[in-house]
Design a protein around this motif. Sequence first.
Motif, PDB file in Angstrom:
ATOM      1  N   THR A 297     -27.003   1.232 -11.913  1.00 34.93           N
ATOM      2  CA  THR A 297     -27.454  -0.343 -12.066  1.00 34.93           C
ATOM      3  C   THR A 297     -26.256  -1.084 -12.965  1.00 34.93           C
ATOM      4  O   THR A 297     -25.747  -2.181 -12.520  1.00 34.93           O
ATOM      5  CB  THR A 297     -28.654  -0.357 -12.699  1.00 34.93           C
ATOM      6  OG1 THR A 297     -29.814   0.317 -12.121  1.00 34.93           O
ATOM      7  CG2 THR A 297     -28.980  -1.998 -12.867  1.00 34.93           C
ATOM      8  N   ILE A 298     -25.704  -0.581 -13.950  1.00 37.71           N
ATOM      9  CA  ILE A 298     -24.669  -1.190 -14.685  1.00 37.71           C
ATOM     10  C   ILE A 298     -23.358  -1.237 -13.723  1.00 37.71           C
ATOM     11  O   ILE A 298     -22.796  -2.299 -13.903  1.00 37.71           O
ATOM     12  CB  ILE A 298     -24.323  -0.120 -15.907  1.00 37.71           C
ATOM     13  CG1 ILE A 298     -25.606  -0.126 -16.744  1.00 37.71           C
ATOM     14  CG2 ILE A 298     -22.985  -0.645 -16.305  1.00 37.71           C
ATOM     15  CD1 ILE A 298     -25.466   1.026 -17.817  1.00 37.71           C
ATOM     16  N   ARG A 299     -23.205  -0.322 -12.844  1.00 41.90           N
ATOM     17  CA  ARG A 299     -22.034  -0.403 -11.878  1.00 41.90           C
ATOM     18  C   ARG A 299     -22.148  -1.884 -11.043  1.00 41.90           C
ATOM     19  O   ARG A 299     -21.464  -2.218 -10.648  1.00 41.90           O
ATOM     20  CB  ARG A 299     -21.649   0.787 -11.165  1.00 41.90           C
ATOM     21  CG  ARG A 299     -20.984   1.848 -11.894  1.00 41.90           C
ATOM     22  CD  ARG A 299     -20.607   3.009 -11.176  1.00 41.90           C
ATOM     23  NE  ARG A 299     -21.567   3.695 -10.611  1.00 41.90           N
ATOM     24  CZ  ARG A 299     -21.858   4.805 -11.187  1.00 41.90           C
ATOM     25  NH1 ARG A 299     -21.508   5.158 -12.381  1.00 41.90           N
ATOM     26  NH2 ARG A 299     -22.839   5.562 -10.912  1.00 41.90           N
ATOM     27  N   GLU A 300     -23.454  -2.094 -10.474  1.00 42.13           N
ATOM     28  CA  GLU A 300     -23.802  -3.069  -9.726  1.00 42.13           C
ATOM     29  C   GLU A 300     -23.694  -4.213 -10.513  1.00 42.13           C
ATOM     30  O   GLU A 300     -23.197  -5.163 -10.039  1.00 42.13           O
ATOM     31  CB  GLU A 300     -25.182  -2.814  -9.124  1.00 42.13           C
ATOM     32  CG  GLU A 300     -25.502  -1.655  -8.182  1.00 42.13           C
ATOM     33  CD  GLU A 300     -24.633  -2.090  -6.739  1.00 42.13           C
ATOM     34  OE1 GLU A 300     -24.402  -3.100  -6.422  1.00 42.13           O
ATOM     35  OE2 GLU A 300     -24.058  -0.987  -6.305  1.00 42.13           O
ATOM     36  N   LEU A 301     -24.130  -4.283 -11.665  1.00 40.51           N
ATOM     37  CA  LEU A 301     -23.869  -5.476 -12.491  1.00 40.51           C
ATOM     38  C   LEU A 301     -22.600  -5.910 -12.760  1.00 40.51           C
ATOM     39  O   LEU A 301     -22.274  -7.197 -13.033  1.00 40.51           O
ATOM     40  CB  LEU A 301     -24.964  -5.409 -13.644  1.00 40.51           C
ATOM     41  CG  LEU A 301     -26.132  -5.512 -13.787  1.00 40.51           C
ATOM     42  CD1 LEU A 301     -27.112  -4.985 -15.123  1.00 40.51           C
ATOM     43  CD2 LEU A 301     -26.822  -6.889 -13.387  1.00 40.51           C
ATOM     44  N   MET A 302     -21.683  -5.119 -12.782  1.00 43.10           N
ATOM     45  CA  MET A 302     -20.302  -5.275 -13.091  1.00 43.10           C
ATOM     46  C   MET A 302     -19.797  -6.224 -12.185  1.00 43.10           C
ATOM     47  O   MET A 302     -18.756  -7.138 -12.647  1.00 43.10           O
ATOM     48  CB  MET A 302     -19.222  -3.965 -13.104  1.00 43.10           C
ATOM     49  CG  MET A 302     -19.719  -2.881 -14.434  1.00 43.10           C
ATOM     50  SD  MET A 302     -18.793  -1.401 -14.159  1.00 43.10           S
ATOM     51  CE  MET A 302     -17.228  -2.110 -14.507  1.00 43.10           C
ATOM     52  N   GLY A 303     -20.359  -6.238 -11.078  1.00 42.50           N
ATOM     53  CA  GLY A 303     -19.651  -7.093  -9.969  1.00 42.50           C
ATOM     54  C   GLY A 303     -20.217  -8.514 -10.355  1.00 42.50           C
ATOM     55  O   GLY A 303     -19.506  -9.545  -9.713  1.00 42.50           O
ATOM     56  N   LEU A 304     -21.133  -8.748 -11.190  1.00 36.23           N
ATOM     57  CA  LEU A 304     -21.437 -10.126 -11.607  1.00 36.23           C
ATOM     58  C   LEU A 304     -20.892 -10.757 -13.014  1.00 36.23           C
ATOM     59  O   LEU A 304     -20.962 -11.962 -13.252  1.00 36.23           O
ATOM     60  CB  LEU A 304     -23.001 -10.281 -11.566  1.00 36.23           C
ATOM     61  CG  LEU A 304     -23.679  -9.780 -10.288  1.00 36.23           C
ATOM     62  CD1 LEU A 304     -25.322  -9.698 -10.629  1.00 36.23           C
ATOM     63  CD2 LEU A 304     -23.327 -10.652  -9.329  1.00 36.23           C
ATOM     64  N   VAL A 305     -20.162 -10.009 -13.661  1.00 39.55           N
ATOM     65  CA  VAL A 305     -19.546 -10.380 -14.715  1.00 39.55           C
ATOM     66  C   VAL A 305     -18.197 -10.755 -14.577  1.00 39.55           C
ATOM     67  O   VAL A 305     -17.497 -10.361 -13.687  1.00 39.55           O
ATOM     68  CB  VAL A 305     -19.198  -9.015 -15.764  1.00 39.55           C
ATOM     69  CG1 VAL A 305     -18.472  -9.382 -17.055  1.00 39.55           C
ATOM     70  CG2 VAL A 305     -20.742  -8.467 -16.191  1.00 39.55           C
TER      71      VAL A 305
END
Length: 334
Positions: A297-305
Amino acid sequence: MKGADAMDAVMVFAPSPVLTVTVEDLDGEADIHIHAGGQGVWQARMLHSLGASVTLCGVFAGETGRVACDLIRRQGIEVLPVEGAGSSGAYIHDRRGGERQELAESPGHRLSRHELDQLYSLTMRGGIAAGTAILSGPAHEGIVPDDAYRRLAADLGETGCTVIVDLSGDRLTAAVRGGVALVKVAHDELVESGRADSSKPGDLIPAMHSLVDEGAGTVIVTRAQEPALLLHEGELSEVHVPSLESVDTSGAGDSLTAGIAAALTSGRSMFDAVTQGSAAGALNVTRHGLGTGDAETIRELMGLVRIIPYSGGQSTATAEGTSPDETAKGSLTR
């Protein structure tokens, strides 16, 4: 520079872990959770979630210390412990009303000279072997002398270790004087310590430059719901993260620090590291567990940072996120 056997390894200096007891509500029944806690423990927990090999160095004393040490080891974290003569800290919190209510707390004992000497040696051993170190603060004031942070930062840095600090006040000042690769600090901590007159960027930014002048390589200042400020290689940026529904903001900053350390120890760029750390911190506020979150999930959220050049408070961010690869290449960042 990592030790010969280190691979994506981080040592966490956690001088005074605590035993935590939290009471939650589960369909009208008391739901009791017992964990090891404290800043360094939460950082170690997130590091482990992100796949890093973690060694935690701390003092564990009395019944509370023995239980806390066992709980940490059961999470897959290596512990280099000092068996203290007093007692480790502990607290009991009641969250059945939705907010944390402190029912009882024991701060733990001030470390003796013998305990400090042992802890210093273990921390040096763990830091040299790992090649990356996080220096975290004690649970309460007076447990560890401030100058221990200066000495550790200087000595670990002399061995080639990448030193990251998540500190405030006099401990931060001491560590920076020893020389550190990265400082993570909250805006209110800069104000409380007198380094900044207010939480306005115009006051925070000079404080960030002062930290660099004193011995910090990179500085990141978190600002609660506002974009964090990042000073790296003389350039100032804003870090924008998704605004997720918050369950508990405690531990978000520690997750950010851990995410940065996990990325740096694997050889990624500072901007990619800050992207991962920011995603880890954003996810942590959605959870009851401090320093928790799954790596996918953290890796997926990285795309939104998004990390964008500082614009004096006028955001230049677009509505689109960037992938970690794009972030690292600097397509929307520096």
